[in-house]
Write a protein that holds these residues in place. Structure first.
Motif, PDB file in Angstrom:
ATOM      1  N   GLU A 264      62.140  81.314  46.212  1.00  0.00           N
ATOM      2  CA  GLU A 264      63.427  80.843  46.731  1.00  0.00           C
ATOM      3  C   GLU A 264      64.249  81.950  47.383  1.00  0.00           C
ATOM      4  O   GLU A 264      65.156  81.672  48.169  1.00  0.00           O
ATOM      5  CB  GLU A 264      64.246  80.210  45.599  1.00  0.00           C
ATOM      6  CG  GLU A 264      63.653  78.928  45.038  1.00  0.00           C
ATOM      7  CD  GLU A 264      62.688  79.186  43.892  1.00  0.00           C
ATOM      8  OE1 GLU A 264      62.211  80.354  43.773  1.00  0.00           O
ATOM      9  OE2 GLU A 264      62.394  78.241  43.134  1.00  0.00           O
TER      10      GLU A 264
ATOM     11  N   GLU B 160      64.867  86.724  39.877  1.00  0.00           N
ATOM     12  CA  GLU B 160      65.814  85.608  39.811  1.00  0.00           C
ATOM     13  C   GLU B 160      67.261  86.088  39.792  1.00  0.00           C
ATOM     14  O   GLU B 160      68.180  85.313  40.102  1.00  0.00           O
ATOM     15  CB  GLU B 160      65.532  84.758  38.569  1.00  0.00           C
ATOM     16  CG  GLU B 160      64.276  83.909  38.647  1.00  0.00           C
ATOM     17  CD  GLU B 160      63.024  84.670  38.240  1.00  0.00           C
ATOM     18  OE1 GLU B 160      63.111  85.920  38.104  1.00  0.00           O
ATOM     19  OE2 GLU B 160      61.965  84.029  38.066  1.00  0.00           O
TER      20      GLU B 160
ATOM     21  N   TYR C  76      59.495  84.493  42.658  1.00  0.00           N
ATOM     22  CA  TYR C  76      60.753  83.831  43.011  1.00  0.00           C
ATOM     23  C   TYR C  76      60.784  83.560  44.523  1.00  0.00           C
ATOM     24  O   TYR C  76      61.503  84.207  45.270  1.00  0.00           O
ATOM     25  CB  TYR C  76      61.929  84.721  42.606  1.00  0.00           C
ATOM     26  CG  TYR C  76      63.280  84.043  42.659  1.00  0.00           C
ATOM     27  CD1 TYR C  76      63.503  82.830  42.017  1.00  0.00           C
ATOM     28  CD2 TYR C  76      64.350  84.623  43.338  1.00  0.00           C
ATOM     29  CE1 TYR C  76      64.735  82.212  42.053  1.00  0.00           C
ATOM     30  CE2 TYR C  76      65.588  84.012  43.377  1.00  0.00           C
ATOM     31  CZ  TYR C  76      65.778  82.816  42.734  1.00  0.00           C
ATOM     32  OH  TYR C  76      67.017  82.199  42.781  1.00  0.00           O
TER      33      TYR C  76
ATOM     34  N   ARG D 172      57.482  75.164  44.702  1.00  0.00           N
ATOM     35  CA  ARG D 172      58.811  75.652  44.335  1.00  0.00           C
ATOM     36  C   ARG D 172      59.733  75.755  45.548  1.00  0.00           C
ATOM     37  O   ARG D 172      60.933  75.503  45.440  1.00  0.00           O
ATOM     38  CB  ARG D 172      58.694  77.016  43.657  1.00  0.00           C
ATOM     39  CG  ARG D 172      58.057  76.961  42.284  1.00  0.00           C
ATOM     40  CD  ARG D 172      58.120  78.305  41.599  1.00  0.00           C
ATOM     41  NE  ARG D 172      59.492  78.800  41.484  1.00  0.00           N
ATOM     42  CZ  ARG D 172      59.815  79.948  40.917  1.00  0.00           C
ATOM     43  NH1 ARG D 172      58.865  80.726  40.423  1.00  0.00           N
ATOM     44  NH2 ARG D 172      61.074  80.333  40.843  1.00  0.00           N
ATOM     45  N   TYR D 173      59.169  76.156  46.681  1.00  0.00           N
ATOM     46  CA  TYR D 173      60.017  76.356  47.853  1.00  0.00           C
ATOM     47  C   TYR D 173      59.311  75.877  49.124  1.00  0.00           C
ATOM     48  O   TYR D 173      58.906  76.670  49.978  1.00  0.00           O
ATOM     49  CB  TYR D 173      60.398  77.830  47.984  1.00  0.00           C
ATOM     50  CG  TYR D 173      61.463  78.080  49.036  1.00  0.00           C
ATOM     51  CD1 TYR D 173      62.710  77.478  48.949  1.00  0.00           C
ATOM     52  CD2 TYR D 173      61.215  78.916  50.115  1.00  0.00           C
ATOM     53  CE1 TYR D 173      63.676  77.699  49.920  1.00  0.00           C
ATOM     54  CE2 TYR D 173      62.176  79.144  51.088  1.00  0.00           C
ATOM     55  CZ  TYR D 173      63.404  78.534  50.981  1.00  0.00           C
ATOM     56  OH  TYR D 173      64.356  78.746  51.944  1.00  0.00           O
TER      57      TYR D 173
END
Length: 524
Positions: A229, A265, A227, A190-191
């Motif tokens: 990010e 998020e 999350y 994801r990141y």
């Protein structure tokens, strides 16, 4: 001034020459060192060797003269500074050669990547290992983390990260925070940019900022796993504005940590593009702003429902299935997920099923959804079993249909408890079935906590009342009713319904931001 020195002792085969003092010559801007050795003429013939050295530092010149016995002549060789070439154990390559070598090595690395299936087109200009061996080490390390060739192709710049300088320090830091190793693979998918980050400059300040938002230290790892990010956000950018807006609409400041833990998020949502339009749309449906704040506190993930892609189409579907517009605020407040799921297929399926088991009219289906919107996510098996139970109790199909329209919750209650309540109703209360048809919500009350105690009181007092008068009130209200001279009809007819004001009341329970997953896939 010039000083010359020569000491010579003649022997048949031995000559000892001793230079006592060098000769120094001083000029205005020159420093000259001169040493002149002279030998007797008879020694020249004997040994056949005369050597003369002259060195001028200021003039940067050198001279050497040698006379051999074979020729008996002096040959003088003058060497200039430009003619002297320094000697070395190794020679340094030129810049052009170094550049050519780098290009050749990079071509080898690119060819190695292509063989593995990695497309190196985006790597131009990125500092890469100079050898295939080092690149192999990086790829092997990424494989150990669970990343595939496809993952690397999705973000090939990860190959610019050094294993020792970048990857290991970042992963060690995440591990010390409490991020589980089992989540590293998905985390990096994801990141992957996190592997470029500096622990001190980039990561640690974000973690400190999250703690400042009242996210508990033990919850930080779960927030990052959910999350990742967030580690790339600027501290005073989107994160701060989104939190400030939520507090502004009524989200309790002490609930912010729990809200962000459940749905981090939010920190990446833009207020103007996402959060504010969503809140204003719900307000337009008739839900008070403070009620929206309470919904966000309890189910913050609703902010992730796409307004144009999901929310508005779902509202249109509800209206299409005979739900009244005035009931929309109550429906959303009771079951916010209804505006975020793929609703229309569920509405079609549930209406068709209920029609098949109790012969429900399409118009009545809208009423059922208004009273219990969770029915759109209720399992088919549950509804069939409950309908069969009611039929087995002696209710006709028409009566079952009437009861479901009046109180659709009876299709979702615990069947074992329903059986106990019905047995008490039939054996102890000895009331007709029509009483249950008129007030099917009887099954929603606790048998031991409410039904039995109140029934015994009214029997003792000799009251004759409906099930609604007996049960549809608080304990305080029930005590008041016992003092009435007469039983008022309006209280007998009142049915339980959702009260929007109850949603806006201040929460009395303590905030609990411990990480937990809410599952609303199936209402039960």
């Amino acid at each position: 001034m010039k000083i010359r020195s020569c000491v010579g002792i003649t022997k048949p085969s031995l000559l000892l020459v001793h230079s006592e003092l060098p000769a120094l010559t001083f000029h205005k801007t020159k420093l000259t060192w001169t040493s002149t050795l002279r030998f007797p003429s008879n020694y020249e013939r004997t040994s056949g060797s005369v050597t003369r050295f002259h060195c001028s530092v200021a003039g940067r010149t050198g001279a050497s003269t040698s006379v051999s016995s074979s020729s008996s002549k002096s040959n003088t060789v003058h060497l200039s500074r430009k003619q002297v070439k320094p000697s070395s154990l190794y020679s340094r390559p030129s810049l052009s050669n170094m550049k050519k070598e780098r290009i050749a090595n990079r071509a080898k690395v690119y060819e190695f990547l292509r063989v593995l299936g990695i497309i190196p087109d985006e790597l131009d200009g990125l500092e890469l290992p100079g050898t295939v061996e080092v690149m192999q080490e990086r790829i092997d390390f990424l494989h150990k983390l669970g990343l595939t060739i496809e993952d690397i192709n999705n973000y090939p710049l990860v190959l610019g990260c050094s294993v020792k300088k970048n990857m290991i320090p970042v992963l060690d830091y995440l591990g010390k925070l409490g991020v589980r190793k089992s989540t590293f693979t998905e985390f990096l998918r994801r990141y992957p940019q996190v592997l470029h980050a500096s622990v001190v400059v980039d990561l640690a300040p974000v973690v400190k900022y999250l703690q400042g938002l009242d996210i508990k230290p033990n919850d930080i790892p779960r927030v990052l796993e959910k999350y990742p990010e967030v580690l790339g956000f600027k501290l005073e950018g989107t994160m701060s504005t989104s939190v400030a807006y939520l507090v502004g609409i009524g989200v309790s400041r002490r609930e912010v940590g729990g809200v962000l833990t459940k749905y981090p998020e939010i920190l990446g949502m833009r207020v103007g593009r996402v959060i504010k339009p969503f809140v204003e749309y719900l307000e337009g449906l008739g839900i008070p702003r403070l009620a929206i704040a309470r919904l966000i506190e309890k189910r913050p993930h609703i902010l992730g429902f796409g307004l144009e892609e999901r929310v508005k189409p779902n509202v249109a579907s509800l209206l299409e299935f005979n739900v009244r517009k005035a009931s929309l605020p109550s429906i959303v407040a009771q079951y916010p997920e209804i505006i975020g799921i793929d609703l229309k297929p569920k509405l079609l399926g549930q209406r068709s099923l209920i029609q098949s088991i109790i012969d429900l009219e399409p118009e009545d289906f809208g009423t059922v959804v208004e009273k219990m919107p969770q029915i759109v996510s209720l399992s088919n098996t549950s509804m069939v079993k409950h309908a069969d139970f009611l039929k087995g109790c002696g209710f006709s199909l028409q009566q079952v249909r009437s009861m479901v329209v009046e109180c659709p919750q009876i299709l979702a209650l615990n069947l074992d408890i329903m059986k106990l309540s019905f047995d008490y109703f039939q054996m102890e209360m000895q009331r007709p079935l029509d009483d249950l048809v008129a007030f099917p919500a009887f099954f929603t009350y606790g048998l031991e906590s409410t039904i039995k105690p109140r029934d015994k009181i009214v029997v003792k007092k000799g009251f004759k009342c409906s099930l609604s008068w007996l049960l549809n009130c608080s304990d305080e209200k029930f005590k008041e009713r016992l003092n009435y001279d007469t039983i008022e009809m309006e209280e007998m007819e009142t049915m339980p319904s959702f009260d929007m004001n109850s949603l806006m009341e201040p929460r009395s329970d303590e905030s609990d931001s411990d990480y937990e997953e809410d599952s609303d896939d199936e209402y039960a």
